[in-house]
Design a protein around this motif. Sequence first.
Motif, mmCIF file in Angstrom:
data_model
loop_
_atom_site.group_PDB
_atom_site.id
_atom_site.type_symbol
_atom_site.label_atom_id
_atom_site.label_comp_id
_atom_site.label_asym_id
_atom_site.label_seq_id
_atom_site.Cartn_x
_atom_site.Cartn_y
_atom_site.Cartn_z
ATOM 1 N N LEU A 35 0.739 -1.190 -0.069
ATOM 2 C CA LEU A 35 -0.231 -0.345 0.454
ATOM 3 C C LEU A 35 0.625 1.364 0.302
ATOM 4 C CD1 LEU A 35 -2.517 0.923 0.007
ATOM 5 C CD2 LEU A 35 -2.333 0.739 2.726
ATOM 6 N N SER A 36 2.097 1.689 0.636
ATOM 7 C CA SER A 36 3.226 2.507 0.675
ATOM 8 C C SER A 36 2.868 2.635 -0.788
ATOM 9 C CB SER A 36 4.054 2.309 1.015
ATOM 10 O OG SER A 36 3.061 1.629 2.986
ATOM 11 N N VAL A 37 4.122 1.964 -1.363
ATOM 12 C CA VAL A 37 4.187 1.500 -2.273
ATOM 13 C C VAL A 37 3.330 1.983 -3.479
ATOM 14 C CG1 VAL A 37 5.528 -0.023 -4.620
ATOM 15 C CG2 VAL A 37 6.083 -0.168 -2.127
ATOM 16 N N ALA A 38 2.217 1.859 -3.501
ATOM 17 C CA ALA A 38 1.451 2.428 -4.492
ATOM 18 C C ALA A 38 1.292 3.894 -3.918
ATOM 19 C CB ALA A 38 -0.193 1.327 -4.344
ATOM 20 N N ASN A 39 0.912 3.936 -2.811
ATOM 21 C CA ASN A 39 0.398 5.164 -2.794
ATOM 22 C C ASN A 39 1.709 6.224 -2.914
ATOM 23 O OD1 ASN A 39 -0.909 7.529 -1.759
ATOM 24 N ND2 ASN A 39 0.112 7.248 0.210
ATOM 25 N N ARG A 40 2.830 5.879 -3.117
ATOM 26 C CA ARG A 40 3.847 6.740 -3.561
ATOM 27 C C ARG A 40 3.805 7.054 -5.063
ATOM 28 N NH1 ARG A 40 7.839 3.552 -0.561
ATOM 29 N NH2 ARG A 40 8.651 2.306 -2.371
ATOM 30 N N TYR A 41 3.159 6.444 -5.631
ATOM 31 C CA TYR A 41 3.141 6.280 -6.989
ATOM 32 C C TYR A 41 1.690 7.026 -7.384
ATOM 33 C CZ TYR A 41 7.223 3.989 -7.734
ATOM 34 O OH TYR A 41 8.596 3.593 -8.072
ATOM 35 N N VAL A 42 0.399 6.798 -7.139
ATOM 36 C CA VAL A 42 -0.747 7.555 -6.810
ATOM 37 C C VAL A 42 -1.068 8.507 -6.480
ATOM 38 C CG1 VAL A 42 -1.568 5.175 -8.668
ATOM 39 C CG2 VAL A 42 -2.189 6.163 -5.736
ATOM 40 N N LYS A 43 -0.460 8.863 -5.128
ATOM 41 C CA LYS A 43 -0.660 9.813 -4.414
ATOM 42 C C LYS A 43 -2.186 10.093 -3.804
ATOM 43 C CE LYS A 43 2.520 13.175 -4.869
ATOM 44 N NZ LYS A 43 2.332 14.568 -4.885
ATOM 45 N N ASP A 44 -3.028 9.203 -3.585
ATOM 46 C CA ASP A 44 -4.236 9.165 -3.173
ATOM 47 C C ASP A 44 -4.753 7.496 -2.169
ATOM 48 O OD1 ASP A 44 -6.847 8.555 -3.278
ATOM 49 O OD2 ASP A 44 -7.799 9.649 -4.610
ATOM 50 N N ILE A 45 -4.366 7.699 -1.244
ATOM 51 C CA ILE A 45 -5.156 6.558 -0.241
ATOM 52 C C ILE A 45 -5.638 5.905 -0.859
ATOM 53 C CG2 ILE A 45 -6.314 7.375 1.537
ATOM 54 C CD1 ILE A 45 -3.259 4.959 1.762
ATOM 55 N N HIS A 46 -7.076 6.081 -0.774
ATOM 56 C CA HIS A 46 -8.336 5.741 -1.207
ATOM 57 C C HIS A 46 -7.846 4.925 -2.924
ATOM 58 C CE1 HIS A 46 -10.484 6.645 1.878
ATOM 59 N NE2 HIS A 46 -9.848 8.038 0.720
ATOM 60 N N LEU A 47 -6.584 5.405 -3.510
ATOM 61 C CA LEU A 47 -6.175 5.295 -4.993
ATOM 62 C C LEU A 47 -5.567 4.043 -5.053
ATOM 63 C CD1 LEU A 47 -6.958 5.047 -7.871
ATOM 64 C CD2 LEU A 47 -5.774 6.376 -8.392
ATOM 65 N N ALA A 48 -4.943 4.036 -4.016
ATOM 66 C CA ALA A 48 -3.967 3.052 -3.464
ATOM 67 C C ALA A 48 -4.228 2.123 -3.473
ATOM 68 C CB ALA A 48 -2.644 4.009 -2.819
ATOM 69 N N GLU A 49 -5.376 1.794 -2.747
ATOM 70 C CA GLU A 49 -6.252 0.803 -1.300
ATOM 71 C C GLU A 49 -6.752 -0.515 -3.410
ATOM 72 O OE1 GLU A 49 -8.227 2.382 0.596
ATOM 73 O OE2 GLU A 49 -7.088 2.157 2.434
ATOM 74 N N ASP A 50 -6.773 0.680 -4.426
ATOM 75 C CA ASP A 50 -7.778 -0.114 -5.626
ATOM 76 C C ASP A 50 -6.275 -0.588 -6.122
ATOM 77 O OD1 ASP A 50 -10.306 0.396 -4.390
ATOM 78 O OD2 ASP A 50 -10.272 2.298 -5.932
ATOM 79 N N VAL A 51 -5.198 -0.275 -6.412
ATOM 80 C CA VAL A 51 -4.148 -1.087 -6.979
ATOM 81 C C VAL A 51 -3.793 -1.565 -6.258
ATOM 82 C CG1 VAL A 51 -1.908 0.161 -7.911
ATOM 83 C CG2 VAL A 51 -3.843 1.308 -7.985
ATOM 84 N N MET A 52 -3.087 -1.072 -4.663
ATOM 85 C CA MET A 52 -2.945 -2.920 -3.918
ATOM 86 C C MET A 52 -4.093 -3.750 -4.336
ATOM 87 S SD MET A 52 -2.295 -3.262 -0.206
ATOM 88 C CE MET A 52 -4.225 -3.373 -0.267
ATOM 89 N N GLN A 53 -4.948 -3.636 -3.914
ATOM 90 C CA GLN A 53 -5.849 -4.939 -4.272
ATOM 91 C C GLN A 53 -6.158 -5.428 -5.988
ATOM 92 O OE1 GLN A 53 -7.818 -6.646 -2.172
ATOM 93 N NE2 GLN A 53 -7.443 -4.820 -0.487
ATOM 94 N N ASP A 54 -5.888 -4.964 -6.327
ATOM 95 C CA ASP A 54 -5.711 -5.581 -7.749
ATOM 96 C C ASP A 54 -4.446 -5.822 -8.200
ATOM 97 O OD1 ASP A 54 -7.793 -4.334 -8.861
ATOM 98 O OD2 ASP A 54 -7.679 -2.219 -9.779
ATOM 99 N N ALA A 55 -3.415 -5.635 -7.796
ATOM 100 C CA ALA A 55 -1.735 -6.059 -7.385
ATOM 101 C C ALA A 55 -2.317 -7.272 -7.562
ATOM 102 C CB ALA A 55 -1.099 -4.865 -7.649
ATOM 103 N N PHE A 56 -2.912 -7.703 -6.028
ATOM 104 C CA PHE A 56 -2.242 -8.809 -5.686
ATOM 105 C C PHE A 56 -3.678 -9.655 -6.065
ATOM 106 C CE2 PHE A 56 -0.890 -6.793 -1.316
ATOM 107 C CZ PHE A 56 -0.338 -8.092 -0.721
ATOM 108 N N ILE A 57 -4.134 -9.492 -7.128
ATOM 109 C CA ILE A 57 -5.220 -10.211 -7.443
ATOM 110 C C ILE A 57 -4.364 -10.422 -9.231
ATOM 111 C CG2 ILE A 57 -6.654 -10.505 -9.241
ATOM 112 C CD1 ILE A 57 -8.397 -8.007 -7.133
ATOM 113 N N LYS A 58 -4.246 -9.938 -9.445
ATOM 114 C CA LYS A 58 -2.921 -10.209 -10.689
ATOM 115 C C LYS A 58 -2.179 -10.884 -10.219
ATOM 116 C CE LYS A 58 -2.032 -6.784 -13.947
ATOM 117 N NZ LYS A 58 -2.243 -5.499 -14.437
#
Length: 185
Positions: A35-58
């Motif tokens: 989540l920290s890694v994703a948030n460094r890039y997308v700079k929005d904690i809610h979007l980072a959570e979605d990105v992280m979830q999608d990454a785990f699914i992938k």
Amino acid sequence: MRSTKQLHYKLIQECKKQNTKAQLQLYNNYAQGMLSVANRYVKDIHLAEDVMQDAFIKAFKNIESYKEEVSFGAWLKRIVINQSIDELKKNKLAMISINEEVLNVVEDGNWEVDNGVTSEMVVDAIHKQKEKYRLVLSLYLMEGYDHSEISQILGITEVTSRTHLMRGKKLVKEYLKITNHAEGY
């Protein structure tokens, strides 16, 4: 008592068998860091959570491709970074190649800053930059990717990666000078 490495190996083998309990345990072990890694890039904690979830699914969908050439965390981190960048591209954030304006790039290896500057100040300065510079600076400085890897991840040329790094570094230094001067350093 088993070592952590053995437990991770067993968890990964169970995940390859689609064991949901093992997937949940692996998720719990890595979620906060990713989540920290994703948030460094997308700079929005809610979007980072979605990105992280999608990454785990992938990751779980493609776990058969994990061959233990690198640690599982490093493999997963790359998926999270790629997912973050895909999200940024999808949202059409300033990912514009500037090849036309680049004729010759001289790479400056000087990364020195004033003594009063902390690593937190540098990271903050990087996060204040335009998306195209922030992504290259983050991938190069924080994640350790080289220009060849950055060009593949971002879909830009190596020359553009070097240019964004050079310009981003200059902007970070200027930002730090202004910030330190304003704070009386």
